[in-house]
Each structure stands twice: as C-alpha cells, then as structure tokens.
Design a protein around this motif. Structure first.
Motif, PDB file in Angstrom:
ATOM      1  N   ILE A 193      48.215  27.913 -41.304  1.00  0.00           N
ATOM      2  CA  ILE A 193      47.432  29.066 -40.842  1.00  0.00           C
ATOM      3  C   ILE A 193      47.116  28.857 -39.368  1.00  0.00           C
ATOM      4  CG2 ILE A 193      45.400  30.481 -41.268  1.00  0.00           C
ATOM      5  CD1 ILE A 193      45.224  29.233 -44.042  1.00  0.00           C
ATOM      6  N   THR A 194      47.490  29.811 -38.531  1.00  0.00           N
ATOM      7  CA  THR A 194      47.338  29.673 -37.081  1.00  0.00           C
ATOM      8  C   THR A 194      46.056  30.349 -36.596  1.00  0.00           C
ATOM      9  OG1 THR A 194      48.613  31.698 -36.713  1.00  0.00           O
ATOM     10  CG2 THR A 194      49.832  29.621 -36.771  1.00  0.00           C
ATOM     11  N   GLY A 195      45.582  29.848 -35.431  1.00  0.00           N
ATOM     12  CA  GLY A 195      44.411  30.456 -34.789  1.00  0.00           C
ATOM     13  C   GLY A 195      43.121  30.245 -35.536  1.00  0.00           C
ATOM     14  N   VAL A 196      42.982  29.127 -36.236  1.00  0.00           N
ATOM     15  CA  VAL A 196      41.783  28.856 -37.038  1.00  0.00           C
ATOM     16  C   VAL A 196      40.829  27.988 -36.232  1.00  0.00           C
ATOM     17  CG1 VAL A 196      40.921  27.917 -39.209  1.00  0.00           C
ATOM     18  CG2 VAL A 196      43.170  29.016 -39.132  1.00  0.00           C
ATOM     19  N   PRO A 197      39.534  28.330 -36.182  1.00  0.00           N
ATOM     20  CA  PRO A 197      38.575  27.454 -35.484  1.00  0.00           C
ATOM     21  C   PRO A 197      38.344  26.170 -36.265  1.00  0.00           C
ATOM     22  CG  PRO A 197      37.446  29.316 -36.484  1.00  0.00           C
ATOM     23  CD  PRO A 197      38.904  29.579 -36.635  1.00  0.00           C
ATOM     24  N   VAL A 198      37.999  25.125 -35.551  1.00  0.00           N
ATOM     25  CA  VAL A 198      37.803  23.826 -36.182  1.00  0.00           C
ATOM     26  C   VAL A 198      36.591  23.816 -37.096  1.00  0.00           C
ATOM     27  CG1 VAL A 198      36.349  22.902 -34.343  1.00  0.00           C
ATOM     28  CG2 VAL A 198      37.785  21.335 -35.684  1.00  0.00           C
ATOM     29  N   SER A 199      35.679  24.775 -36.965  1.00  0.00           N
ATOM     30  CA  SER A 199      34.490  24.837 -37.820  1.00  0.00           C
ATOM     31  C   SER A 199      34.869  25.034 -39.282  1.00  0.00           C
ATOM     32  CB  SER A 199      33.569  25.952 -37.354  1.00  0.00           C
ATOM     33  OG  SER A 199      34.236  27.204 -37.377  1.00  0.00           O
ATOM     34  N   VAL A 200      36.027  25.666 -39.557  1.00  0.00           N
ATOM     35  CA  VAL A 200      36.459  25.856 -40.948  1.00  0.00           C
ATOM     36  C   VAL A 200      36.696  24.517 -41.615  1.00  0.00           C
ATOM     37  CG1 VAL A 200      38.195  26.905 -42.429  1.00  0.00           C
ATOM     38  CG2 VAL A 200      37.458  28.093 -40.355  1.00  0.00           C
ATOM     39  N   LEU A 201      37.351  23.596 -40.925  1.00  0.00           N
ATOM     40  CA  LEU A 201      37.597  22.259 -41.481  1.00  0.00           C
ATOM     41  C   LEU A 201      36.294  21.493 -41.639  1.00  0.00           C
ATOM     42  CD1 LEU A 201      39.715  20.193 -42.408  1.00  0.00           C
ATOM     43  CD2 LEU A 201      39.822  19.386 -40.040  1.00  0.00           C
ATOM     44  N   GLU A 202      35.363  21.664 -40.711  1.00  0.00           N
ATOM     45  CA  GLU A 202      34.080  20.973 -40.817  1.00  0.00           C
ATOM     46  C   GLU A 202      33.308  21.415 -42.050  1.00  0.00           C
ATOM     47  OE1 GLU A 202      32.142  21.745 -37.148  1.00  0.00           O
ATOM     48  OE2 GLU A 202      33.462  20.441 -35.953  1.00  0.00           O
ATOM     49  N   HIS A 203      33.330  22.712 -42.358  1.00  0.00           N
ATOM     50  CA  HIS A 203      32.666  23.193 -43.567  1.00  0.00           C
ATOM     51  C   HIS A 203      33.322  22.614 -44.813  1.00  0.00           C
ATOM     52  CE1 HIS A 203      30.880  26.240 -40.877  1.00  0.00           C
ATOM     53  NE2 HIS A 203      29.953  26.367 -41.802  1.00  0.00           N
ATOM     54  N   TYR A 204      34.635  22.500 -44.774  1.00  0.00           N
ATOM     55  CA  TYR A 204      35.337  21.957 -45.934  1.00  0.00           C
ATOM     56  C   TYR A 204      35.010  20.479 -46.138  1.00  0.00           C
ATOM     57  CZ  TYR A 204      39.242  20.359 -48.812  1.00  0.00           C
ATOM     58  OH  TYR A 204      39.996  19.787 -49.799  1.00  0.00           O
ATOM     59  N   ARG A 205      34.920  19.721 -45.064  1.00  0.00           N
ATOM     60  CA  ARG A 205      34.609  18.303 -45.181  1.00  0.00           C
ATOM     61  C   ARG A 205      33.167  18.056 -45.598  1.00  0.00           C
ATOM     62  NH1 ARG A 205      37.746  15.955 -39.767  1.00  0.00           N
ATOM     63  NH2 ARG A 205      39.884  16.167 -40.630  1.00  0.00           N
ATOM     64  N   GLN A 206      32.298  19.061 -45.386  1.00  0.00           N
ATOM     65  CA  GLN A 206      30.905  18.922 -45.822  1.00  0.00           C
ATOM     66  C   GLN A 206      30.724  19.199 -47.308  1.00  0.00           C
ATOM     67  OE1 GLN A 206      28.645  21.522 -43.302  1.00  0.00           O
ATOM     68  NE2 GLN A 206      28.980  20.288 -41.450  1.00  0.00           N
ATOM     69  N   GLY A 207      31.795  19.560 -47.999  1.00  0.00           N
ATOM     70  CA  GLY A 207      31.722  19.771 -49.441  1.00  0.00           C
ATOM     71  C   GLY A 207      31.841  21.214 -49.871  1.00  0.00           C
ATOM     72  N   ALA A 208      31.913  22.146 -48.925  1.00  0.00           N
ATOM     73  CA  ALA A 208      32.050  23.556 -49.285  1.00  0.00           C
ATOM     74  C   ALA A 208      33.477  23.842 -49.738  1.00  0.00           C
ATOM     75  CB  ALA A 208      31.686  24.445 -48.104  1.00  0.00           C
ATOM     76  N   PRO A 209      33.668  24.670 -50.790  1.00  0.00           N
ATOM     77  CA  PRO A 209      35.031  24.994 -51.230  1.00  0.00           C
ATOM     78  C   PRO A 209      35.736  25.874 -50.218  1.00  0.00           C
ATOM     79  CG  PRO A 209      33.428  26.295 -52.449  1.00  0.00           C
ATOM     80  CD  PRO A 209      32.639  25.312 -51.627  1.00  0.00           C
ATOM     81  N   LEU A 210      37.035  25.705 -50.128  1.00  0.00           N
ATOM     82  CA  LEU A 210      37.866  26.485 -49.210  1.00  0.00           C
ATOM     83  C   LEU A 210      38.806  27.332 -50.062  1.00  0.00           C
ATOM     84  CD1 LEU A 210      38.432  26.913 -46.188  1.00  0.00           C
ATOM     85  CD2 LEU A 210      40.232  25.193 -46.369  1.00  0.00           C
ATOM     86  N   VAL A 211      38.607  28.646 -50.024  1.00  0.00           N
ATOM     87  CA  VAL A 211      39.358  29.583 -50.862  1.00  0.00           C
ATOM     88  C   VAL A 211      40.154  30.518 -49.961  1.00  0.00           C
ATOM     89  CG1 VAL A 211      39.228  31.334 -52.663  1.00  0.00           C
ATOM     90  CG2 VAL A 211      37.568  29.458 -52.625  1.00  0.00           C
ATOM     91  N   LEU A 212      41.438  30.690 -50.286  1.00  0.00           N
ATOM     92  CA  LEU A 212      42.320  31.578 -49.535  1.00  0.00           C
ATOM     93  C   LEU A 212      42.709  32.770 -50.393  1.00  0.00           C
ATOM     94  CD1 LEU A 212      44.786  28.948 -47.992  1.00  0.00           C
ATOM     95  CD2 LEU A 212      42.551  29.665 -47.138  1.00  0.00           C
ATOM     96  N   TYR A 213      42.791  33.947 -49.759  1.00  0.00           N
ATOM     97  CA  TYR A 213      43.265  35.162 -50.412  1.00  0.00           C
ATOM     98  C   TYR A 213      44.304  35.820 -49.530  1.00  0.00           C
ATOM     99  CZ  TYR A 213      40.236  35.730 -54.493  1.00  0.00           C
ATOM    100  OH  TYR A 213      39.645  35.601 -55.723  1.00  0.00           O
TER     101      TYR A 213
END
Length: 589
Positions: free
Chosen positions: A347-367
């Motif tokens: 996935i291109t053009g994604v801010p790094v904050s998305v990965l930070e939320h995922y590493r903090q334990g939040a689920p990452l869901v794609l549609y």
C-alpha cells in the motif's frame, strides 16, 4: 432455578428475559440445573450459524497478520506499508483502492504471495511470488472531491447602454409595492398581444379563488381589496385610538398564556428586526405536500465539491452485478488473488502513524473499495435511538459514525423519515421514532450498518443510535418549518383583526401573499394592514373563535455543514470498576 419457589419461577424468568433483551435482542434462556438441560444448551450452541453481513460479503477484507513499513522519502513519515494476511469476502484486485479502517483510502502497487505461516497441507517452503502489479492506466484515482470551476456559471456583465435603458424604464405600480413585487407586474404594452402571459393567468386564477372563498354575499369593493394594495392614507387615524403601554402589557400577557400550548416549530417574531429580514430565506407555501420545490435551486458552494449519481440504485445494481460476474469468471487468478490466500499487499502513500498504531496493539483491518466509494457525497442514514441511552442529542453536535467499514466524525442533520420528497427538520434525535441522519461523507453502497457514538470528555464512546444506510442522494430535501402566530383582536363574521404576528406595516405588506391557517382548521389570507403597529385585517373561510390562534407557515431548505473528519481517535479502553458489589443486595428490575 431449582432454588426459586415454583410460584415465582415464571416471574423470575420474565424478569431475566427483560434484562437480557436490552443487550441481546434474540437471546434465548436455558436452565442449567441438570445434565440433560446442559446437553440441550450444547446442542443449541452447536447448531448456531454466523450471520452474514451483505456489505462484508461483497467486498474483500483482511485482518493484518503482519505489517512492515518502507519509507519512500528522507523524512520517513510517508512510505509503503506491507500488510500480510488472509483474504476474506471477495477476491482482491490490485487496481482498486484499499481502505484502512480509521486511517483513510490508499492505492496498492503490488500483491505478493509469501509462504503461508499456517498451511493446511505442509509442503516445502516456496519463494515469494508476485501475483500482480498495478497498471497506472487502469488504476482507480484517489480523487474524493470535485474541483469547482470559479468561472462556471459566470454571466456577462450588462453594457452601459443597457443600464441606461433600464434606468429610463419606469413602471406605475400601486403604492406600497416593493421592488421585488414590482418586477413581476407587467406593463400595459406587454400585456397586449396575441396571447396572455403566465403571470396574467396566475393573477386571474388568484382573483377567481378569492371570489370563491369570499362567497357571493361579499361586496365588489372587498373583492378588489384582496387583490390590490390599499393606499396608506386610508387608516391614518387608526393609531390615535391605540395605547402603546396597554399594547405592550397585553402582548406579554398573551405570550405567557400560550407557552404551554406552543407548537414545536412556533417562534416569536422579533421586535428589534424586520420580519422580512429575519425570515428572508423562508418561503410561504399554500400546500406543503403539493407545492413544487426544485432540488437544484440555490445550492450551497459545498455542493460543487460532491459527486452525484443520475440513478443511485441503478448504479449500485450494475456495479454489484459486475462484481458477481468477475467473481464467477475468475476460476483462474488473472487480476488479483482468491479468497483464503495468504498474501502481502503493498500500500503506497501511507503515513508512518498507521504502523505505530498497529504496534501499540490496535487491529489493522483492510477493506477493498467498490468503484466510486472514495468519492464524497450526501449520505442519508436511517437510525433509531439506542435503548440504553436517554441523553438528548443537539442538532449541531459532532457525532462519531461507524458506517459499514468506515469511521468518521460529522455534525449531521436530523429529519423525519416519510415517503414524501420533502422532510421536516428535527432538532433532537428522539427515541420514539426512526429519523434520517444526513451528512457529507464518502459514498457507500447499501446495505451497510450504522452506529452512532458520542464521545465523552474522558475519551470514552457512548453508543447513542443504531441503524442502516438509507441512500446517497444530494437531492433529498430537508425542510425547516417556522410558524408565526397571531391573536384575533376583533371578529366580525368571516373577517377578523389579527395582532402580534407582525409589529410594523411593512412586514404585513411583505407577507400578504402567504396563506393563513388557524389551530382550529380555518383558512384565510391577509386583506390589508391597519395602522403602523402590525395589526392586519384578515379574511377566513369561516367565523373564528376568540380562543383560536392564527398561524402562518414558512419553510426553508437546510443543508448539512461540511464537518467531515475521517480521523477519529480510538475509544479509551474500558476498565472494570474496582468497587465490589454484593450480589445479594442487588434487586432485579
């Protein structure tokens, strides 16, 4: 249940069912006193089936099993997010857009097939395979708003000669006629010719209607008074018999008497401002149900930024039919990956904050988005208040929405749900009926569930309403009604002198064409103003009662505000209270 007396078992079961139905509507109670009853419960659990959500089955979705980030610039704030997981729902097409729940819409550049970490048939490890790369000529765009052209609709400025000719033209109009009313009055030369204009026909129809309402017993002088504006010199002596102090005292007394029976839409006419200025955006309609209302008239600037379908439901049907055909024809993977595969999505053009939320334990869901679902429009949702929430919701208050797979925040409009094209505006979300919530939001094709949350000061989200997506229709008209009220001062057969609706002569003349009604079902119109304090002579289809109230309905179309915010903070994690409660002291409802 064996410890409860036999006479109280039915009542206890009813009370338990009432409590559980609030949180589990279709729940069924089972006894667990014996092994046989426990086996019935296990059999019931084993035969349960998962409910299928239509909006999820028609789209590809994936829960991230692993995520990596590769920066694309020196700052390291934006880059390519590589998400690995199992595909569910539908097959994934690399040329379509992907939505990361809570973070926005993005484009994909590549889909890989790495080794499955949990294979059903263990084999030798295979290398990573590239399933497909994005084609820029076919890939969908991320454009969500229309860029309005400031020169669109620009009109040619009149020349100096045309302006001079307009100034030289003078028309003779009745005294007291405004410039707006004078613009619709035809000259004698224009009215002569082969055929009459629509305005002449309209005036003749109005004269015929007035004659039918007044009856044959009316004098011809009074008929002409309903059509022409009277001269202001006829009632100069009317103000000599008025006591202004008594008038003010009677007005305050009248306001106090009608507070308990005031209509929800009834408002007071301002004393420090002309009514024609205060309600200049409102219009009076003879019949609310049958009067035409052009949905393209006087649209706000925000409507130039949104997309609209010629036929929304036909487009929805066509798109879903094409998706089904693609799914049936893709026996061999040609343009993506199949359901159940373990893939890695770039996935291109994604801010790094998305990965930070995922590493903090939040689920990452794609549609995966269906075509057009990244574009902004006016979304209408049909909701009902949640049974566990009784707090009123203000009309301009920002609400957190979870519509289908999207989360966003907006301050919507609330309106009644009827079969008509025009809807009355509501200020509060009530619990006794379903309401339609209108807001600017990305296009989503129904069916899709809707949840509405209200954020507390401590960060927690309270569920206030549930429902479903109704339509995406900018032409749906939401009407706000304002009711002006007056009191009959003198009553003589079908004629009455009404006061307290207006407070100056100019307002009476301005609102003269608007039809009047009363709370007891009478219909009428304004004949002429009396004096300069807003008193007016009105004619009705029957004699009024002294306790009746004269009303004037004014309508205005309202639009939602552009308060759409796609970045919603996640709710604060619920923490169990440390206060211990003795269950023996808790009384059943």
């Amino acid at each position: 249940m064996s410890e409860i007396p036999i006479k109280k078992r039915n009542d206890t079961k009813k009370q338990l069912s009432k409590v559980t139905e609030k949180r589990f509507p279709d729940a069924k109670l089972f006894h667990l006193d014996t092994a046989q009853e426990a086996s019935l419960l296990l059999r019931q659990i084993s035969t349960q089936k998962q409910r299928h959500l239509a909006f999820r089955d028609r789209r590809c979705y994936m829960l991230a099993h692993r995520a990596d980030f590769q920066p694309s610039d020196e700052s390291g704030l934006v880059g390519t997010l590589k998400v690995s997981g199992y595909i569910r729902g539908q097959g994934l097409n690399v040329n379509r857009l992907i939505h990361i729940v809570g973070h926005g819409d993005f484009q994909m550049s590549q889909i890989d097939a790495p080794p499955d970490p949990y294979p059903l048939n263990p084999q030798m490890e295979e290398d990573v395979k590239v399933l497909m790369k994005a084609d820029p000529s076919v890939q969908e765009s991320l454009q969500s708003e229309v860029v309005p052209d400031p020169m669109e609709g620009e009109q040619t400025w009149p020349t100096e000669e045309e302006l001079k000719e307009a100034e030289e033209v003078q028309r003779k109009v009745p005294k007291g006629t405004s410039t707006y009313q004078a613009a619709w009055i035809l000259d004698e030369e224009e009215s002569d010719g082969e055929g009459d204009s629509e305005d002449d026909d309209m005036d003749e129809d109005q004269e015929d209607d007035c004659q039918e309402e007044e009856g044959s017993a009316e004098e011809p002088d009074e008929e002409s008074e309903t059509v022409t504006i009277p001269d202001s010199t006829r009632d100069d002596k009317y103000d000599e018999n008025l006591d202004e102090a008594e008038e003010e005292q009677m007005l305050e007394k009248y306001k106090l008497q009608r507070q308990d029976e005031m209509f929800p839409d009834e408002v007071d006419t301002p004393r420090d401002q002309l009514a024609r200025i205060r309600f200049q955006k409102f219009r009076g309609l003879k019949s609310f149900r049958t009067s035409p209302w052009d949905p393209k008239e006087n649209l706000p600037r925000d409507y130039a930024r949104i997309f609209q379908f010629h036929d929304f439901f036909r487009t929805r049907k066509r798109i879903f039919r094409e998706l089904e055909e693609e799914e049936n024809e893709s026996a061999m993977v040609i343009d993506g990956s199949e359901v159940g595969w373990y893939v890695t999505v770039h996935i291109t053009g994604v801010p790094v904050s998305v990965l930070e939320h995922y590493r903090q334990g939040a689920p990452l869901v794609l549609y995966s988005l269906v075509p057009h679902e990244q574009k902004m429009s006016v979304v209408n949702m049909l909701v009902r208040r949640h049974a566990g929430n009784n707090e009123p919701v203000q009309a301009k208050e920002e609400i957190i929405f979870h519509c289908g797979f999207r989360r966003f925040r907006a301050a919507p409009l609330y309106s009644q749900h009827t079969s008509a094209d025009k809807h009355k505006s509501e200020r509060f979300l009530r619990s006794d009926a379903a309401v339609v919530v209108t807001a600017y939001a990305p296009i989503t094709f129904p069916t899709a569930s809707v949840l509405m949350f209200k954020q507390r000061s401590n960060g927690m989200h309270d569920l206030i309403a549930t429902g479903s997506l109704l339509s995406v229709d900018p032409d749906r008209i939401v009407i706000k009604r304002v009711v002006l009220s007056g009191h009959p001062l003198k009553i003589l057969k079908k004629t009455a002198v009404v006061r307290y609706m207006f407070f100056n002569r100019e307002d009476v003349l301005w609102f003269k064409p608007v039809e009047l009604r009363t709370k007891w079902g009478r219909r009428g119109h304004i004949k002429e103003p009396l004096g300069t304090h807003g008193h007016m002579k009105c004619h009705f289809d029957g004699q009024l009662k002294s306790q009746d109230t004269v009303l004037m309905n004014l309508y205005k179309r309202v639009y939602p505000k552009w308060t759409y915010d796609p970045y919603v903070p996640p709710p604060v994690t619920w923490v169990k209270s440390e206060v211990q409660i003795d269950l023996a002291e808790v009384e059943m409802e």
